[in-house]
Design an enzyme around this catalytic site. Structure first.
Site, mmCIF file in Angstrom:
data_model
loop_
_atom_site.group_PDB
_atom_site.id
_atom_site.type_symbol
_atom_site.label_atom_id
_atom_site.label_comp_id
_atom_site.label_asym_id
_atom_site.label_seq_id
_atom_site.Cartn_x
_atom_site.Cartn_y
_atom_site.Cartn_z
ATOM 1 N NE ARG A 1 -3.202 -3.542 -1.349
ATOM 2 C CZ ARG A 1 -2.687 -4.354 -0.429
ATOM 3 N NH1 ARG A 1 -1.380 -4.555 -0.381
ATOM 4 N NH2 ARG A 1 -3.467 -4.966 0.438
ATOM 5 C CE LYS B 1 -6.320 -0.642 4.982
ATOM 6 N NZ LYS B 1 -7.595 -0.756 4.261
ATOM 7 C CG HIS C 1 -6.378 -8.695 1.531
ATOM 8 N ND1 HIS C 1 -6.635 -9.060 0.215
ATOM 9 C CD2 HIS C 1 -6.177 -7.352 1.497
ATOM 10 C CE1 HIS C 1 -6.597 -7.998 -0.562
ATOM 11 N NE2 HIS C 1 -6.322 -6.942 0.194
ATOM 12 N NE ARG D 1 -3.473 -2.250 2.897
ATOM 13 C CZ ARG D 1 -3.193 -3.379 3.523
ATOM 14 N NH1 ARG D 1 -1.966 -3.551 4.061
ATOM 15 N NH2 ARG D 1 -4.080 -4.352 3.635
ATOM 16 C CE1 TYR E 1 -6.673 -6.938 -6.747
ATOM 17 C CE2 TYR E 1 -6.790 -8.001 -4.606
ATOM 18 C CZ TYR E 1 -6.610 -6.871 -5.372
ATOM 19 O OH TYR E 1 -6.369 -5.662 -4.759
ATOM 20 C CG HIS F 1 -4.946 0.683 -3.796
ATOM 21 N ND1 HIS F 1 -4.193 0.769 -2.640
ATOM 22 C CD2 HIS F 1 -5.887 -0.270 -3.555
ATOM 23 C CE1 HIS F 1 -4.659 -0.074 -1.742
ATOM 24 N NE2 HIS F 1 -5.689 -0.722 -2.269
#
Length: 296
Positions: free
Chosen positions: A245, A170, A268, A146, A277, A242
């Protein structure tokens, strides 16, 4: 109400350990909400009911806020009012019977492998900033970082001899990512030839990527530079950090990577987030089939 918001922010920071960017996002949403409450003379939490919330959401629609922004706002308010109820700051939760709007699923934009190569090779590597930008693009496409993870990358996070970097994503989750040979080479070139020219002798920095003032490159700086590079590369698509990514994940899956591995690489927490994806890959496969099959 401002004091209760400050208490909530402390709760998110200390007890939930959310990232700075996530907390800032919650704070922005709730400040907009507090302005609405003040304007409508709703000065205590228990005077707010379901109809006040619906009126607020309607106002956002009239201001032509995107569906995504409204969905995020509902999520922010839901968690905020749950906090107020749990802490006995409020006796009622007006979000109890508020449904979250449905968002139409849109597939994120991705670049083809050829477009990525064109983009990465566009910076002028005969100068200091060009070498830096080439290294940034190589690292982003090699790792799927990110943009916030890229700008927070520190010198101590690089393990170039092993072809690895570590990052905090995150939820303060650490992950270790492999770097391809080209990304390692360009990062080393940047460190050896550009970074020492950007860094000020009296202003040492622990961050990897610096701006022309010798300070940490910001997210806005990455966006701005990328916009210029995309234009020079002649790419017509709308490209953001992004997008690299998304392209990283899609190209891995198209070349046979399994979903669990891609989930780990992207950081994730839920595999359902990664599954988008697979839809992109199927969509692209269908487009290629329709374009090239003689009887399609």
């Amino acid at each position: 109400m401002e004091e209760d918001l400050a208490e909530y922010i402390r709760f998110l920071t200390i007890e939930r350990g959310l990232s700075k960017n996530t907390i800032e996002s919650y704070m922005r949403d709730i400040k907009i909400y507090l302005i609405f409450l003040k304007k409508n003379q709703l000065t205590t939490w228990d005077t707010i009911d379901r109809y006040a919330i619906l009126s607020f959401l309607q106002q956002l629609k009239e201001e032509q806020k995107s569906a995504g922004s409204i969905i995020r706002m509902v999520s922010s308010l839901r968690q905020f009012h749950q906090f107020l109820r749990q802490e006995k700051i409020a006796t009622v939760d007006p979000m109890t019977h508020i449904d979250t709007p449905k968002k139409a699923q849109t597939l994120p934009k991705v670049l083809s492998i050829k477009e990525v190569e064109n983009l990465i090779e566009t910076p002028d590597t005969s100068n200091t900033l060009g070498i830096r930008d080439r290294a940034i693009l190589e690292v982003m496409y090699a790792t799927g970082l990110r943009v916030s993870e890229l700008t927070e990358l520190k010198l101590d996070d690089l393990h170039l001899s092993l072809g690895l970097i570590q990052t905090i994503g995150k939820g303060e989750k650490e992950r270790i990512l492999p770097l391809g040979n080209l990304a390692v080479q360009w990062t080393e070139t940047y460190l050896n030839h550009s970074r020492n020219r950007l860094e000020r002798p009296n202003q040492r920095s622990k961050y990897v990527f610096l701006n022309h003032h010798g300070r940490k490159l910001t997210r806005q700086g990455v966006w701005k530079n990328l916009k210029i590079i995309v234009k020079k590369a002649g790419i017509e698509k709308q490209v953001t950090p992004h997008t690299l990514r998304h392209s990283f994940a899609t190209h891995l899956l198209e070349n046979g990577a399994d979903l669990r591995t891609v989930q780990e690489l992207l950081g994730h927490s839920d595999i359902s987030t990664t599954q988008i994806y697979t839809h992109i890959s199927t969509h692209r496969m269908s487009m290629v089939y329709k374009t090239y099959h003689p009887r399609a």
